[in-house]
Each structure stands twice: as structure tokens, then as C-alpha cells.
Scaffold this active site. Structure first.
Site, PDB file in Angstrom:
ATOM      1  N   LYS A  65       0.870  -1.384  -0.076  1.00 50.60           N
ATOM      2  CA  LYS A  65       0.049  -0.086   0.014  1.00 50.60           C
ATOM      3  C   LYS A  65       0.787   1.263  -0.007  1.00 50.60           C
ATOM      4  O   LYS A  65       1.952   1.426   0.804  1.00 50.60           O
ATOM      5  CB  LYS A  65      -0.728   0.118   1.129  1.00 50.60           C
ATOM      6  CG  LYS A  65      -1.702   1.199   1.194  1.00 50.60           C
ATOM      7  CD  LYS A  65      -2.887   1.111   2.298  1.00 50.60           C
ATOM      8  CE  LYS A  65      -2.538   1.154   3.747  1.00 50.60           C
ATOM      9  NZ  LYS A  65      -3.505   1.414   4.615  1.00 50.60           N
ATOM     10  N   ARG A 108     -10.635  -1.991   6.650  1.00 51.95           N
ATOM     11  CA  ARG A 108      -9.835  -2.974   7.352  1.00 51.95           C
ATOM     12  C   ARG A 108      -9.587  -2.513   8.687  1.00 51.95           C
ATOM     13  O   ARG A 108      -9.326  -3.153   9.701  1.00 51.95           O
ATOM     14  CB  ARG A 108      -8.506  -3.073   6.596  1.00 51.95           C
ATOM     15  CG  ARG A 108      -7.449  -2.054   6.180  1.00 51.95           C
ATOM     16  CD  ARG A 108      -6.838  -1.856   7.411  1.00 51.95           C
ATOM     17  NE  ARG A 108      -5.020  -1.275   6.775  1.00 51.95           N
ATOM     18  CZ  ARG A 108      -4.486  -0.599   7.732  1.00 51.95           C
ATOM     19  NH1 ARG A 108      -4.789  -0.481   9.114  1.00 51.95           N
ATOM     20  NH2 ARG A 108      -3.417  -0.230   7.144  1.00 51.95           N
ATOM     21  N   GLN A 136     -13.093   7.183  10.676  1.00 52.95           N
ATOM     22  CA  GLN A 136     -12.850   5.894  11.414  1.00 52.95           C
ATOM     23  C   GLN A 136     -13.975   5.841  12.497  1.00 52.95           C
ATOM     24  O   GLN A 136     -14.225   4.882  12.898  1.00 52.95           O
ATOM     25  CB  GLN A 136     -11.450   5.824  11.847  1.00 52.95           C
ATOM     26  CG  GLN A 136     -10.468   5.072  11.189  1.00 52.95           C
ATOM     27  CD  GLN A 136     -10.982   3.948  10.764  1.00 52.95           C
ATOM     28  OE1 GLN A 136     -11.284   3.053  11.537  1.00 52.95           O
ATOM     29  NE2 GLN A 136     -10.800   3.510   9.551  1.00 52.95           N
ATOM     30  N   ASP A 157     -16.890  14.718  19.603  1.00 55.75           N
ATOM     31  CA  ASP A 157     -15.866  15.419  18.642  1.00 55.75           C
ATOM     32  C   ASP A 157     -15.657  16.738  19.319  1.00 55.75           C
ATOM     33  O   ASP A 157     -16.390  17.793  19.620  1.00 55.75           O
ATOM     34  CB  ASP A 157     -16.223  15.330  17.283  1.00 55.75           C
ATOM     35  CG  ASP A 157     -15.190  15.650  16.303  1.00 55.75           C
ATOM     36  OD1 ASP A 157     -14.518  14.671  15.858  1.00 55.75           O
ATOM     37  OD2 ASP A 157     -14.709  16.660  16.114  1.00 55.75           O
ATOM     38  N   GLY A 220      -6.773   5.759  16.778  1.00 50.99           N
ATOM     39  CA  GLY A 220      -6.249   6.822  15.950  1.00 50.99           C
ATOM     40  C   GLY A 220      -4.727   6.965  15.956  1.00 50.99           C
ATOM     41  O   GLY A 220      -4.313   7.510  15.082  1.00 50.99           O
TER      42      GLY A 220
END
Length: 325
Positions: A65, A108, A136, A157, A220
Site C-alpha cells: 500500500k 480494514r 474511522q 468530537d 487513532g
């Protein structure tokens, strides 16, 4: 060679498909049946290009990747992050597929969190707290809903509007009650599963507030400077599962900090693939606090990318490039 874009990736597999693929990938990795070197970064002034190679030895599947992070792109009207996954036939060396790496990464990573929660979170987990309402944060809740009967999810958030939008859209998408909160620390003691999906350099989760039996997916942080979990979280955890011991020792800021301060030792870390291979290494009782820390490894991209490629062939989707080589 097959070129598979975002929409076709989403048509090819479900979240459950991705979780099962990720489980197999983690098991192969921990059994040393996968080759996954540490990622290779290249700095071009303010831009970073990352190369993440890997191979599944049994499947003779190879992949890499390439991810670019270019801070100036938003001003150009371009995405901050771009990625592609190249799959190669390990038998012939021929390229098989070029896949949208952004959506592969999203799926993934979500599936990794789902796999961890399925093996480590209490079976009766009903309440989730998501810290970070980005891409995410969304896919992590979808994965949790796939493996547990989540009845209520809270989201926080730093951008209140972003959290409100998340709550509205995810409630409709998942047919689940989702509430945006401004003081998420009041919710920590209520949550059965907590997901941290931020790039914070200061801990966003205080371990002393965790309820007994809680499970945490720390998603994260991916550099030594980033820290989502405080050291109290690790001191209270009975199980600290990781995607790759080598990777988190190099890249996970909160793990590095906890080791430096003597809160944990390296032998306290266990790879998720080891637990998936032997469930006796997992949760022993309902009061244990468990943690899964991931920084992301190439085996995840390869197993999910390989599954997408196989399903795309079955379903006749994607664009075939003939006579490429």
C-alpha cells in the site's frame, strides 16, 4: 490487471466479510506465516509518502500500500490523504489488482476494531462511546454493531457540529440510538466499549474513569508523539492486545510512554492474532478491562484487498486493464 474503485470495493464485501478476513490475517501474522516489514516513510518537504509492503506466505500473495499525506492538498481542492493497494501474484510476480487504498484502509481498520471487540469485549456490551467523529469513528461503530448488540452509542468530537451530524447520520444508517455529547468524560463510566479515533498528542481517555469490564479500541494514534490513552488505562488493563508488537513499540505513543514510565513491560503486550488462535488467552471474567491498540499493518490491507479482488472477479465488477504487461 483489475482496477477496483471505491464503489466496487463496497459492493464486493460486507463488514462481516472484512472482519473474518482480518481475523485470519492477524492469526497468520502472529504465527509468522506473513511477512510484514515496518512501513517505509519518505519525506518530501511537508509531504509524507508511506510504503507498506507485505506477503501471505501460504497464499503466495504479495501486496503493497502506498499512502501519501499532503497538507497542501485541501487548498488545491484535493484530498489530504491518497492511497492505493497493489496486489501481486507471488507465484508469477504478475500484478493482479490496483485497488482504492483509502476505502481499503477505512474498512480494514474498522474490521480490526470489530475483530478485537468480538474476542475481548463482554458479550452483553450494549453501550458504546466513540471519541472522534471522523471516517474511522463511523466505520468503528459499524464494526461494533456487527459483533455486538449495541443499543446506544455516544459520540464526541471537538467540533460539535461534526458530532451532531455523525449522530444523525449513523442513527439512521445503523438503526441505533446515537447521541452527541459535549462532556464525554461523564459517559466513560457508563460505556461498555470505548473507541478512540483521534490524532491527539494528549490523552483523551482517563483510565480512572473506566467501568469494570470495559473494552477499549485505541485506533487513532500511529506515531510516537500521539497519545490517546493515559497510563492509568494501561495500569488497570488485564489484557493489552496489539496488532503487532514490533509496530506498536516503534509507533504507538501511548505504549511507548507507558513502557518508559514503567507502568507496563513489553511482555504484557500480546498480539491479537495470538488470542484469536487461543481464546484462553483472552478475557477471563466480566470485570476485566481490556485494551486493543492498533497502528495498522500491511497484512490487513493484503487480506482485505485479496478478498475484494476475489469477490470482484466472482461478481464481474471492477475494470480490467488488458495487456498491462
Amino acid at each position: 490487471m483489475l482496477v477496483i474503485g471505491r464503489e466496487d470495493v463496497q459492493k464486493a464485501i460486507t463488514m462481516r466479510d472484512a472482519i473474518e478476513a482480518i481475523k485470519r490475517g492477524f492469526i497468520l501474522f502472529s504465527q509468522r506465516k506473513a511477512v510484514v516489514p515496518l512501513r517505509v516513510p519518505i519525506k518530501l518537504r511537508e509531504n509524507t509518502i508511506l510504503f507498506m509492503p507485505g506477503a501471505l506466505l501460504e497464499d503466495k500473495s504479495v501486496g503493497v500500500k502506498a499512502v501519501s499525506v499532503c497538507p497542501g492538498n485541501p487548498e488545491r481542492g484535493l484530498p489530504l490523504i491518497n492511497a492505493v493497494v497493489l496486489l501481486i501474484d507471488g507465484e508469477t510476480g504478475r500484478p493482479q489488482a490496483l485497488i482504492d487504498g483509502n476505502i481499503i484502509t477505512t474498512i480494514r481498520t474498522g474490521a480490526a476494531g470489530g475483530a478485537a471487540a468480538e474476542i475481548l469485549a463482554r458479550r452483553d456490551s450494549k453501550i458504546a462511546l466513540i471519541i472522534g467523529a471522523g471516517v474511522q469513528g463511523r466505520i468503528q461503530l459499524e464494526a461494533l454493531k456487527t459483533v455486538r448488540d449495541i443499543e446506544l452509542a455516544y459520540v464526541y468530537d471537538i467540533n460539535d457540529r461534526k458530532a451532531e451530524k455523525y449522530a444523525s447520520e449513523m442513527a439512521e444508517r445503523l438503526n441505533t440510538e446515537v447521541k452527541a455529547v459535549k462532556d464525554y468524560e461523564k459517559i466513560i463510566s457508563e460505556a461498555d466499549i470505548i473507541v478512540t479515533a483521534t490524532t491527539s498528542k494528549d490523552p483523551v481517555l482517563k483510565g480512572n474513569l473506566l467501568k469494570k469490564g470495559a473494552h477499549i479500541n485505541a485506533i487513532g494514534s500511529y506515531t510516537p508523539e500521539m497519545k490517546e490513552l493515559d497510563v492509568d488505562t494501561f495500569s488497570r488493563a488485564s489484557i493489552i492486545a496489539v496488532d503487532s508488537k514490533d509496530a506498536v513499540l516503534e509507533e504507538a505513543g501511548e505504549i511507548i510512554e507507558a513502557l518508559r514510565r514503567g507502568i507496563i513491560r513489553e511482555d504484557a503486550l500480546i498480539e491479537l492474532g495470538e488470542i484469536l488462535s487461543n481464546t484462553e488467552l483472552g478475557r477471563k471474567d466480566e470485570s476485566e478491562i481490556t485494551v486493543f491498540k492498533t497502528v495498522g499493518i500491511a497484512v490487513e490491507d493484503i487480506v482485505v484487498g485479496k478478498l475484494v479482488y476475489e469477490r470482484a472477479l466472482e461478481k464481474g465488477i471492477g475494470v480490467e486493464v488488458k495487456n498491462f504487461l
